[in-house]
Design an enzyme around this catalytic site. Structure first.
Site, mmCIF file in Angstrom:
data_model
loop_
_atom_site.group_PDB
_atom_site.id
_atom_site.type_symbol
_atom_site.label_atom_id
_atom_site.label_comp_id
_atom_site.label_asym_id
_atom_site.label_seq_id
_atom_site.Cartn_x
_atom_site.Cartn_y
_atom_site.Cartn_z
ATOM 1 N N HIS A 287 0.867 -1.183 0.000
ATOM 2 C CA HIS A 287 0.000 0.000 0.000
ATOM 3 C C HIS A 287 0.905 1.235 0.000
ATOM 4 O O HIS A 287 2.025 1.178 0.526
ATOM 5 C CB HIS A 287 -0.838 -0.060 1.276
ATOM 6 N N ASP A 364 3.257 -4.375 8.038
ATOM 7 C CA ASP A 364 2.024 -3.622 7.878
ATOM 8 C C ASP A 364 0.875 -4.620 8.043
ATOM 9 O O ASP A 364 0.600 -5.418 7.145
ATOM 10 C CB ASP A 364 2.020 -2.982 6.476
ATOM 11 N N GLN A 367 -4.286 -5.025 6.993
ATOM 12 C CA GLN A 367 -5.265 -5.950 6.424
ATOM 13 C C GLN A 367 -5.229 -7.310 7.117
ATOM 14 O O GLN A 367 -5.914 -8.232 6.685
ATOM 15 C CB GLN A 367 -5.017 -6.142 4.919
ATOM 16 N N LYS A 390 -10.458 -0.506 10.182
ATOM 17 C CA LYS A 390 -10.640 -1.692 9.325
ATOM 18 C C LYS A 390 -11.016 -2.908 10.149
ATOM 19 O O LYS A 390 -11.265 -3.979 9.627
ATOM 20 C CB LYS A 390 -9.353 -1.988 8.559
ATOM 21 N N CYS A 529 -4.684 2.546 -3.634
ATOM 22 C CA CYS A 529 -3.429 3.010 -3.024
ATOM 23 C C CYS A 529 -2.310 1.992 -3.232
ATOM 24 O O CYS A 529 -1.473 1.776 -2.338
ATOM 25 C CB CYS A 529 -3.592 3.294 -1.534
HETATM 26 N N1 PLP Z 1 -1.674 -0.690 4.679
HETATM 27 C C1 PLP Z 1 -2.611 -1.407 4.060
HETATM 28 C C2 PLP Z 1 -2.287 -2.789 3.585
HETATM 29 C C3 PLP Z 1 -3.872 -0.867 3.849
HETATM 30 O O1 PLP Z 1 -4.803 -1.576 3.210
HETATM 31 C C4 PLP Z 1 -4.129 0.445 4.314
HETATM 32 C C5 PLP Z 1 -5.443 1.069 4.085
HETATM 33 O O2 PLP Z 1 -6.135 0.768 3.142
HETATM 34 C C6 PLP Z 1 -3.126 1.134 4.974
HETATM 35 C C7 PLP Z 1 -1.904 0.539 5.148
HETATM 36 C C8 PLP Z 1 -3.332 2.525 5.478
HETATM 37 O O3 PLP Z 1 -4.249 2.559 6.501
HETATM 38 P P1 PLP Z 1 -4.800 3.956 7.057
HETATM 39 O O4 PLP Z 1 -5.327 4.700 5.874
HETATM 40 O O5 PLP Z 1 -5.860 3.565 8.001
HETATM 41 O O6 PLP Z 1 -3.666 4.651 7.709
#
Ligand code: PLP
Length: 572
Positions: A287, A364, A367, A390, A529
């Site tokens: 992401h 990260d 998900q 999420k 993203c």
């Molecule tokens: N990492 C992953 C794999 C994501 O899917 C997302 C959000 O879609 C993020 C990071 C970023 O999360 P946030 O926008 O809540 O900071």
């Protein structure tokens, strides 16, 4: 309903309950049953008698007459009082051996309580049963003179609830938003969960309780509301610690979300540790939140990013990853689960390989945590980040887990209130963990919402949740596979969670999503993203349906049928 029900009345009660057809009738029955409980003295509403593991307050007081137990009990929730009354009619006035031997599970089955109760309520009921049985066992096992009924009493996180799709209506009933219909009166099938989940009533209540019950700033004042709010916030930290299996609460830093957490690491750890010539390994399926902060770090520090490729089967190329590791590798930043492909990456093996070269590992988990508990110690990750929104909690809150030694070695990132031990005209000294990294007033209610969200996920359990998501995504994949010109981007089912991204040859994703939206089906279209991944896949956008614990097989059928209709409509 008669005055307090006794064991002799149980079969009558059972017959009456079985006759009830709707959830409303059962709720009403339980509320009325609860009203038959005798008055419960306030002096017993204490921690000593409170049942751990119930969402509402429940107290059970045992009285032992030398042969039998007589229980007094109550709850602050009317329907739960009905469940309490039911248990007393079974267990009160009984010998310990009878209490232990009572076939409670089959009675719950007969009364349809297993399917009627939500997972949280069911967990609470089992906690009550466990507490009563422990009292009985304490008398049976006189060999243990130090027996404490409360000792070792914990939430049973994986009750035998059966597959989720068999109790999906009781789960959906916990999410008020799922009753909302679109303008044409069609219920919305919300299939955009990878972007953000919906919230159960317990999470909504936790937020409104803060503002209508005891709101005040935290970690500052000593008045009653400030103390209550601070305690709730710290209880959330403990819930997070338990959920991710961290050793210490000091390792849990609350942030605004996964993105904020990665930026914290990039600035506080990255700036202090990386220099020109160092390499950062990230995968092609990251992401932007796990790309751009490292690109910015490279701009500041002169280090380099190297990309671990995604294979043709949409999994990460582990062999290639291993071969890219070297003494230059200072950081490996990897997603546990891809938000586009749904691929689950071998985080533990990757961390072990990276550590062999002395690299620091950032996972990260944005998900990953929506699907249940994770184990940061088993992963042996140095940092793990995720977001509340999420995983059933509020937006505006996230977590940065870091190994204590690392967090201690890092300078604070943002400065302000709360993160200092002292400030003088000449400078400041930083507070200890975790406050060192929590400058300013935190998102208080949002943090507090993490606890009920976690409890909800724990009540369902990781395996059951994954099983449900795979059932749904498996059906979606099978359905889409029958449609012409649909290209799916997905690894094998056993290596993914409930996300399916696809494109349709000759039709823009936006058009497909618009047709689905008009039919009350919410999916996401775009690059999600993850532009580098899309460029690797050779498409600019994909449509993404992401399923979660409250989605139904009917919604999957509606989704597949509507994609088919959209293709026909847009091909004319
Ligand atoms: N990492 C992953 C794999 C994501 O899917 C997302 C959000 O879609 C993020 C990071 C970023 O999360 P946030 O926008 O809540 O900071």
């Amino acid at each position: 309903m008669d005055a307090h029900v006794t064991y002799a009345d149980l079969s009558e009660l059972q017959d009456e309950f079985i006759e009830l057809e709707t959830a409303d009738e059962r709720i009403q029955f339980l509320i009325e049953l609860g009203q038959t409980l005798p008055a419960f003295p306030d002096k017993f509403c204490t921690e000593e008698f409170r049942v751990v593991g119930c969402q509402s307050m429940v107290w059970i007081v045992p009285k032992w007459d030398g042969e039998q137990f007589h229980f007094q009990a109550s709850s602050d929730a009317p329907m739960v009082r009905g469940l309490v009354a039911l248990l007393l009619s079974i267990y009160s006035g009984k010998e310990p051996a009878v209490i232990s031997a009572f076939p409670i599970e089959s009675l719950l089955e007969k009364l349809h309580l297993k399917s009627f109760l939500s997972p949280l309520r069911s967990n609470g009921l089992h906690s009550m049963i466990r507490q009563i049985r422990q009292y009985a066992e304490s008398k049976q096992s006189a060999s243990d003179p130090h027996f404490s009924p409360k000792r070792d009493l914990q939430l049973d996180r994986a009750q035998d609830l059966g597959p989720l799709h068999l109790r999906i209506e009781s789960i959906r009933a916990d999410f008020p938003i799922l009753k909302v219909q679109n303008e044409s009166g069609v219920p919305i099938a919300y299939l955009d969960n990878a972007a953000s989940s919906q919230r159960p009533q317990s999470v909504i209540d936790s937020i409104s309780d803060v503002f209508s019950g005891h709101y005040a700033n935290v970690h500052r004042s000593g008045h009653e509301w400030a103390v209550a709010t601070t305690e709730k916030l710290e209880a959330s930290r403990e819930a997070v610690r338990r959920f991710i299996h961290a050793s210490k609460c000091e390792e849990i830093i609350f942030t605004a979300g996964a993105t904020a957490s990665i930026n914290l690491i990039a600035f506080a750890w990255g700036d202090a540790n990386l220099k020109s010539g160092d390499e950062i390994l990230i995968s092609e399926m990251e992401h932007h939140s796990n790309i751009v902060p490292w690109q910015q770090l490279c701009q500041r520090r002169g280090c380099t990013i190297r990309w671990v490729p995604v294979r043709a089967d949409y999994t990460l190329d582990f062999e290639r990853f291993e071969s890219m590791l070297s003494n230059k590798t200072k950081l490996v930043a990897i997603t546990a689960v891809s938000n586009v492909l749904g691929t689950i990456n071998p985080v533990r093996q990757m961390a072990a390989a990276a550590h062999a070269y002395g690299a620091t590992v950032v996972v990260d988990a944005a998900q990953a945590t929506p699907h249940g508990s994770i184990d940061v110690r088993e992963w042996d990750a140095d940092f793990v980040v995720f977001s509340g929104h999420k995983m059933l909690a509020s937006s505006g809150v996230g977590v940065c887990y870091g190994k204590r030694s690392l967090l201690e070695s890092m300078p604070p990132w943002q400065g302000g209130g709360s993160m200092i031990k002292s400030v003088t005209f000449d400078g400041f000294s930083a507070a200890g963990l975790p406050h060192k990294f929590e400058a300013g007033t935190p998102p208080i209610a949002e943090i507090i919402s993490m606890k009920p969200a976690i409890e909800y996920l724990e009540a369902i359990g990781h395996d059951r949740l994954m099983e449900h998501e795979r059932l749904l995504v498996g059906r979606a994949i099978a359905g889409l596979a029958k449609l012409d010109r649909v290209q799916m981007y997905s690894p094998a089912l056993d290596n993914k969670c409930g996300v399916i991204s696809f494109s349709v040859e000759g039709i823009h994703g936006e058009e497909i999503a618009r047709v689905l939206d008009s039919r009350g089906i919410a999916i996401r279209v775009g690059h999600h993203c993850a532009m580098p991944l899309h460029s690797r896949l050779g498409v600019s956008v994909t449509c993404r349906a992401s399923f979660y614990l409250y989605n139904t097989t009917d919604e999957v059928s509606r989704f597949v049928e509507s994609v088919g209709n959209a293709i026909r409509l847009l091909s004319r």
